[in-house]
Design a protein around this motif. Structure first.
Motif, PDB file in Angstrom:
ATOM      1  N   ILE A 158      60.068 -18.399 -26.197  1.00 38.32           N
ATOM      2  CA  ILE A 158      61.263 -18.168 -25.994  1.00 38.32           C
ATOM      3  C   ILE A 158      61.957 -19.328 -26.360  1.00 38.32           C
ATOM      4  O   ILE A 158      61.506 -20.588 -26.243  1.00 38.32           O
ATOM      5  CB  ILE A 158      61.270 -18.009 -24.303  1.00 38.32           C
ATOM      6  N   TYR A 159      63.000 -18.818 -26.683  1.00 37.18           N
ATOM      7  CA  TYR A 159      64.258 -20.039 -27.311  1.00 37.18           C
ATOM      8  C   TYR A 159      65.503 -19.540 -26.675  1.00 37.18           C
ATOM      9  O   TYR A 159      66.096 -18.344 -27.034  1.00 37.18           O
ATOM     10  CB  TYR A 159      64.188 -19.813 -28.790  1.00 37.18           C
ATOM     11  N   LEU A 160      66.222 -20.509 -26.096  1.00 35.87           N
ATOM     12  CA  LEU A 160      67.631 -20.201 -25.502  1.00 35.87           C
ATOM     13  C   LEU A 160      68.701 -20.548 -26.336  1.00 35.87           C
ATOM     14  O   LEU A 160      68.601 -22.000 -26.687  1.00 35.87           O
ATOM     15  CB  LEU A 160      67.576 -20.832 -23.858  1.00 35.87           C
ATOM     16  N   ILE A 161      69.425 -19.668 -26.605  1.00 32.61           N
ATOM     17  CA  ILE A 161      70.633 -19.930 -27.427  1.00 32.61           C
ATOM     18  C   ILE A 161      71.649 -20.494 -26.572  1.00 32.61           C
ATOM     19  O   ILE A 161      72.284 -19.478 -25.696  1.00 32.61           O
ATOM     20  CB  ILE A 161      70.983 -19.023 -28.433  1.00 32.61           C
ATOM     21  N   SER A 162      71.998 -21.838 -26.495  1.00 34.67           N
ATOM     22  CA  SER A 162      73.016 -22.243 -25.312  1.00 34.67           C
ATOM     23  C   SER A 162      73.384 -23.657 -25.758  1.00 34.67           C
ATOM     24  O   SER A 162      72.579 -24.407 -26.329  1.00 34.67           O
ATOM     25  CB  SER A 162      72.383 -22.084 -23.865  1.00 34.67           C
ATOM     26  N   ASN A 163      74.433 -24.057 -25.043  1.00 35.70           N
ATOM     27  CA  ASN A 163      75.022 -25.391 -25.099  1.00 35.70           C
ATOM     28  C   ASN A 163      74.024 -26.363 -24.331  1.00 35.70           C
ATOM     29  O   ASN A 163      73.508 -25.965 -23.369  1.00 35.70           O
ATOM     30  CB  ASN A 163      76.209 -25.275 -24.600  1.00 35.70           C
ATOM     31  N   LYS A 164      73.633 -27.280 -24.956  1.00 34.08           N
ATOM     32  CA  LYS A 164      72.655 -28.121 -24.173  1.00 34.08           C
ATOM     33  C   LYS A 164      72.997 -28.867 -22.993  1.00 34.08           C
ATOM     34  O   LYS A 164      72.228 -28.869 -21.949  1.00 34.08           O
ATOM     35  CB  LYS A 164      72.170 -29.263 -25.266  1.00 34.08           C
ATOM     36  N   LYS A 165      74.326 -29.172 -22.864  1.00 30.46           N
ATOM     37  CA  LYS A 165      74.834 -29.543 -21.594  1.00 30.46           C
ATOM     38  C   LYS A 165      74.610 -28.669 -20.547  1.00 30.46           C
ATOM     39  O   LYS A 165      74.557 -29.228 -19.418  1.00 30.46           O
ATOM     40  CB  LYS A 165      76.278 -29.950 -21.832  1.00 30.46           C
ATOM     41  N   LYS A 166      74.638 -27.099 -20.934  1.00 35.65           N
ATOM     42  CA  LYS A 166      74.625 -26.526 -19.806  1.00 35.65           C
ATOM     43  C   LYS A 166      72.903 -26.223 -19.449  1.00 35.65           C
ATOM     44  O   LYS A 166      72.731 -25.651 -18.339  1.00 35.65           O
ATOM     45  CB  LYS A 166      74.904 -24.719 -20.159  1.00 35.65           C
ATOM     46  N   SER A 167      72.202 -26.707 -20.326  1.00 36.46           N
ATOM     47  CA  SER A 167      70.769 -26.558 -20.082  1.00 36.46           C
ATOM     48  C   SER A 167      70.012 -27.744 -19.224  1.00 36.46           C
ATOM     49  O   SER A 167      68.744 -27.694 -19.473  1.00 36.46           O
ATOM     50  CB  SER A 167      70.130 -26.040 -21.626  1.00 36.46           C
ATOM     51  N   LEU A 168      70.961 -28.557 -18.931  1.00 38.19           N
ATOM     52  CA  LEU A 168      70.303 -29.879 -18.408  1.00 38.19           C
ATOM     53  C   LEU A 168      69.317 -29.756 -17.358  1.00 38.19           C
ATOM     54  O   LEU A 168      68.166 -30.282 -17.366  1.00 38.19           O
ATOM     55  CB  LEU A 168      71.398 -30.891 -18.189  1.00 38.19           C
ATOM     56  N   ASN A 169      69.710 -28.890 -16.306  1.00 40.33           N
ATOM     57  CA  ASN A 169      68.848 -28.677 -15.275  1.00 40.33           C
ATOM     58  C   ASN A 169      67.474 -28.070 -15.829  1.00 40.33           C
ATOM     59  O   ASN A 169      66.288 -28.381 -15.218  1.00 40.33           O
ATOM     60  CB  ASN A 169      69.524 -27.766 -14.242  1.00 40.33           C
ATOM     61  N   LEU A 170      67.462 -27.278 -16.539  1.00 36.00           N
ATOM     62  CA  LEU A 170      66.344 -26.385 -17.092  1.00 36.00           C
ATOM     63  C   LEU A 170      65.484 -27.476 -17.855  1.00 36.00           C
ATOM     64  O   LEU A 170      64.125 -27.340 -17.848  1.00 36.00           O
ATOM     65  CB  LEU A 170      66.611 -25.362 -18.161  1.00 36.00           C
TER      66      LEU A 170
END
Length: 565
Positions: free
Chosen positions: A210-222
């Motif tokens: 899987i690859y999440l296309i998202s702003n990295k700041k929004k993905s910090l918790n993940l």
């Protein structure tokens, strides 16, 4: 304001050599409710679905049956209002060069609505954004839900979808709908005013990658949770670079939510396979943990609704506006710490406003609730582990027999839905007939579907299941659907009774079970029109409401609720 914006847009038509421009309701994530409502900016239309087509000399707004009255009130001065259905056979755009923003529309939408007689040209800029600047949303990180809420971990879900891809001989799938990413990864976000949506997209492979296309700041918790690694998070501005690198011959895209922009970019690297994202069906079938969470959320919501109905029926109506009523309901919901925010903007219509199916009262546009009115209130909540949606029609004074008769026929349809034999009535189209049959005996009907799918702590409207004249999706165990027949007399009143139901299996048979726990207005019922079976249903329903929520009520509220049994 709207005239000025239309004038600026028409100047841009000349600049880009266009005959017209198409403005859809949705944003680039195809959200039903969005802070970036470009259709409202250019038309003043506040409904949840529609298209505007602005030509050099005319303006058209296309809406479905729920919104025809509302659209005429909000936009009739500047737009000609036309029903959606006519888009399929309309010749007014014949041979016109219509511009669109490729990020906001799908090739399926263009094919169905606009390409029959037209040249549709992509405009890489959104022309509405040249007129109106939306505020940038704060970047709030996504968060994960525990298995106690979801009932299944994300690794199992990923394996299910990867197996589907292998079975269908598909190398990759592009998940363009954020709510489907939310389900797959068991994550939620803060990117939608009415739903815990995480605005992002995802690529999943047949090999469980899987690859999440998202702003990295929004993905910090993940990243902190080690749900994803840095290599699995793709910044949107680097998505082209990523498409160049990822291996695979073909890729599946969802025909309803993959924009022309992404379809075009992906087609440069892969063979495109268009089909409905399989996550929709998986997401629609709730597991036992999700169902139990929804049951608990509806107990909390039922307490708030019952307190509200008691308050409203016993308050001096000469001092209450529609806005006062919806604010009071919100206060009752907020008493519980598990409540987060509304699942959509409350519909609180008294008298003639109730006939506007999705009416919205505002501080500048509200009326006092008259004791002779019937009052339609459609509302819902997002709780920490569930989503609710309920409509009640309330009266404060004895109503004429004709109104009681109509309400009773709506109620009979509502009961017919929940008691439907799901072996014979196995899809929404067949069930829809049951909902309308008593109204139709009197030559009456309503111009909207009878029910929609509902998400588990997600979108209040989701598919593919539903109850309508056109829905052929088979009803399955674990699905949650609204049951909301109604009737609307333009300029007079509106009636709707809505419960959410879930599909349960008992003894090998499927049944609808109510989730919603709130009293139904007995003062609007002509009991002479009810059969013994329907009267028994009403008794059992109110007994269940009392049994499950009375312990949370005050003495006077409890006594009133007991009197309804």
């Amino acid at each position: 304001m709207i005239k000025k914006r239309l004038s600026i847009l028409k100047d841009q038509l000349k600049q880009y050599g266009l005959d017209g421009y198409i403005v859809p309701k949705n944003d680039e994530f195809f959200s039903e409710y969005s802070d970036k409502d470009r259709l409202k900016v250019i038309s003043n239309f506040t409904g949840s679905a529609g298209y505007a087509v602005i030509l050099k000399d005319k303006n058209y707004l296309f809406v479905d049956g729920r919104y025809t009255i509302q659209a005429k009130i909000e936009c009739g001065e500047n737009f000609k209002i036309i029903d959606y259905k006519r888009l399929f056979n309309l010749n007014i755009f014949k041979n016109l060069n219509l511009g669109i923003d490729p990020k906001l529309i799908t090739s399926l939408q263009i094919k169905n609505f606009f390409s029959k007689h037209n040249n549709v040209r992509l405009v890489e800029k959104n022309l509405i954004d040249n007129i109106f600047k939306f505020k940038s949303n704060k970047l709030i990180p996504f968060y994960s839900l525990s298995e106690k809420i979801t009932g299944e971990n994300h690794q199992k879900k990923i394996k299910k979808i990867s197996k589907y891809l292998r079975d269908k001989k598909i190398d990759l799938m592009f998940v363009s709908a954020p709510e489907n990413v939310a389900w797959l990864l068991n994550i939620r976000g803060h990117d939608d005013p009415s739903s815990p949506i995480p605005n992002c997209r995802l690529i999943i492979s047949k090999k469980n990658e899987i690859y999440l296309i998202s702003n990295k700041k929004k993905s910090l918790n993940l990243l902190k949770e080690k749900k994803l690694t840095k290599k699995q998070i793709i910044e949107p501005k680097r998505v082209q670079e990523f498409f160049n690198k990822i291996k695979g011959k073909n890729i599946s895209i969802d025909k309803k939510t993959c924009s022309i922009y992404f379809e075009k970019n992906l087609s440069e690297h892969f063979e495109i396979i268009k089909r409905e994202d399989p996550i929709y069906l998986h997401k629609s079938i709730k597991n036992k943990v999700e169902i139990n969470n929804m049951i608990n959320a509806h107990i909390l919501d039922g307490v708030a609704l019952t307190k509200f109905i008691y308050w409203l029926k016993n308050k001096n109506k000469s001092k209450i506006t529609e806005v006062d009523a919806q604010n009071k309901l919100e206060k009752f919901r907020k008493i519980n710490s598990k409540y987060l925010f509304p699942s959509f903007k409350t519909i609180a219509g008294s008298g003639k406003n109730g006939a506007i199916v999705h009416y919205r009262a505002t501080k500048n546009n509200t009326r006092f609730i008259n004791k002779n009115d019937i009052f339609l209130c459609d509302s819902g909540g997002q709780y920490k582990y569930g989503t609710t949606d309920v409509t009640r029609t309330i009266c404060f004074y004895s109503q004429p027999l004709n109104i009681k008769n109509i309400f009773t026929k709506v109620l009979k349809g509502h009961i017919a839905v929940v008691q439907a034999d799901l072996k014979k009535k196995f899809n929404g189209k067949l069930i829809d007939v049951e909902a309308r049959k008593f109204l139709k005996q009197s030559g009456l009907d309503y111009n909207h579907g009878t029910g929609h799918g509902v998400g588990h702590f997600l979108n209040v409207h989701e598919g593919p299941q539903g109850i309508s004249k056109f829905n052929l999706i088979k009803i399955k165990e674990g699905m949650i659907i609204s049951n909301e027949p109604g009737y609307y007399k333009k300029g007079k009143f509106g009636i709707r009774i809505e419960n959410l139901v879930y599909v349960e299996k008992k003894g090998g048979k499927l049944f609808f079970e109510n989730l919603t726990l709130a009293p139904i207005e007995k003062d609007l019922i002509n009991f002479k029109l009810l059969t013994k079976k329907e009267k028994n249903y009403l008794f059992k329903y109110h007994f269940e409401v009392y049994s499950k929520i009375s312990r949370y009520l005050k003495k006077d509220e409890k006594a009133w609720l007991a009197s309804l049994i």
